[in-house]
Design an enzyme around this catalytic site. Structure first.
Site, PDB file in Angstrom:
ATOM      1  CG  HIS A  79      -1.608   1.754   1.658  1.00  0.00           C
ATOM      2  ND1 HIS A  79      -2.901   1.611   1.002  1.00  0.00           N
ATOM      3  CD2 HIS A  79      -1.406   2.393   1.833  1.00  0.00           C
ATOM      4  CE1 HIS A  79      -3.321   2.697   1.204  1.00  0.00           C
ATOM      5  NE2 HIS A  79      -2.574   2.989   2.200  1.00  0.00           N
ATOM      6  CD  GLU A  80       1.868   3.869   3.181  1.00  0.00           C
ATOM      7  OE1 GLU A  80       2.172   4.154   3.476  1.00  0.00           O
ATOM      8  OE2 GLU A  80       1.468   3.378   4.401  1.00  0.00           O
ATOM      9  CG  HIS A 139      -0.103   6.163  -0.795  1.00  0.00           C
ATOM     10  ND1 HIS A 139      -0.960   6.619  -1.352  1.00  0.00           N
ATOM     11  CD2 HIS A 139      -0.281   5.510   0.656  1.00  0.00           C
ATOM     12  CE1 HIS A 139      -2.338   6.766  -0.186  1.00  0.00           C
ATOM     13  NE2 HIS A 139      -1.256   5.879   0.193  1.00  0.00           N
ATOM     14  CD  GLU A 168      -5.095   6.786   2.795  1.00  0.00           C
ATOM     15  OE1 GLU A 168      -3.423   5.475   2.318  1.00  0.00           O
ATOM     16  OE2 GLU A 168      -4.425   7.297   3.074  1.00  0.00           O
TER      17      GLU A 168
END
Length: 254
Positions: free
Chosen positions: A133-134, A137, A193
């Protein structure tokens, strides 16, 4: 129109960060802040990487980084063995901060930091989901915009305003650390997100790794703070909703 809206948002962010310009009735100061916000908005990819280099180095100095022979470092090395080894052309630099905080983040220069508090809470599959997920980004350009916002609301903007040119001034360790902290705590939009969650799901699918960890990671974070998600999700949408969204993808087979 888009640039105007972004500039307005950055100026508003500076006001929320505690800018006293209007309190002092200093209109010229407000204009300077707006000019610096515009400069932050137009930071290039190279500028963002340079700021990330300084911020990450400062944060590493301010935190206790686990040495290579530490149990957390050894576990992280195993966890990320099949995870990306570069992030948008920059070598991925995975390290652990020894702290009870539950957090993880990634910067555009490949700096990826995972906190031992998060590792204590998560199993390996869940960690991969959060790390993916990070990384998402960064890959999706969200981290660049996050750094732009952090830059506009930090002491770094004062240096830029006084420099009088387009070249980024070198930051002191404390200034770079402040910029890094603002980056970590800056908010992503719910759309960002959701996109990063889906990026992680797709990454795990491509690498043939377990995806259920994305669901259970968000469930754990929801329980951690009664649905708010803990420090990792302080600037994120509710973890329960994200867990359900990932479960729905699992159920659909897509």
């Amino acid at each position: 129109m888009r640039k105007t809206l972004m500039l307005t948002g950055l100026v508003a962010a500076m006001a929320l960060a505690g800018c006293k310009t209007m309190d002092a009735g200093n209109l010229s100061g407000l204009m300077d802040s707006g000019s610096t916000a515009m400069k932050a908005m137009t930071l290039t990819d190279g500028d963002v990487v340079a700021l990330s280099d300084e911020s990450c180095a400062a944060l590493d100095q301010q935190n206790k980084v686990a040495p290579a022979n530490n149990k957390y470092s050894q576990r992280l090395a195993k966890v990320v063995a099949k995870m990306p080894q570069d992030v948008e052309g920059k070598k991925a630099d995975y390290k652990v901060y020894l702290t009870s905080d539950v957090n993880a983040w990634a910067m555009a220069n490949g700096c990826i930091r995972v906190y031992s508090g998060l590792m204590d809470l998560m199993n390996d599959d869940e960690l991969r989901g959060v790390i993916g997920h990070e990384i998402g980004h960064v890959a999706l350009g969200h981290s660049k915009r996050r750094m732009q916002t952090a830059y506009a609301t930090s002491a770094a903007r004062q240096i830029a305003a006084s420099s009088g040119n387009a070249t980024l001034a070198s930051l002191s360790t404390s200034q770079a650390g402040e910029l890094g902290e603002k980056f970590i705590h800056a908010q992503f939009s719910q759309a960002n997100e959701s996109a990063a969650d889906n990026y992680s799901f797709d990454l795990l699918t491509k690498q043939k790794m377990e995806r259920k960890g994305l669901v259970t990671a968000f469930e754990k974070l929801a329980k951690l703070s009664g649905g708010g998600g803990g420090s990792l999700m302080a600037s994120h949408p509710p973890s329960e909703a994200r867990a359900k969204a990932m479960q729905a993808r699992l159920d659909s087979g897509k």
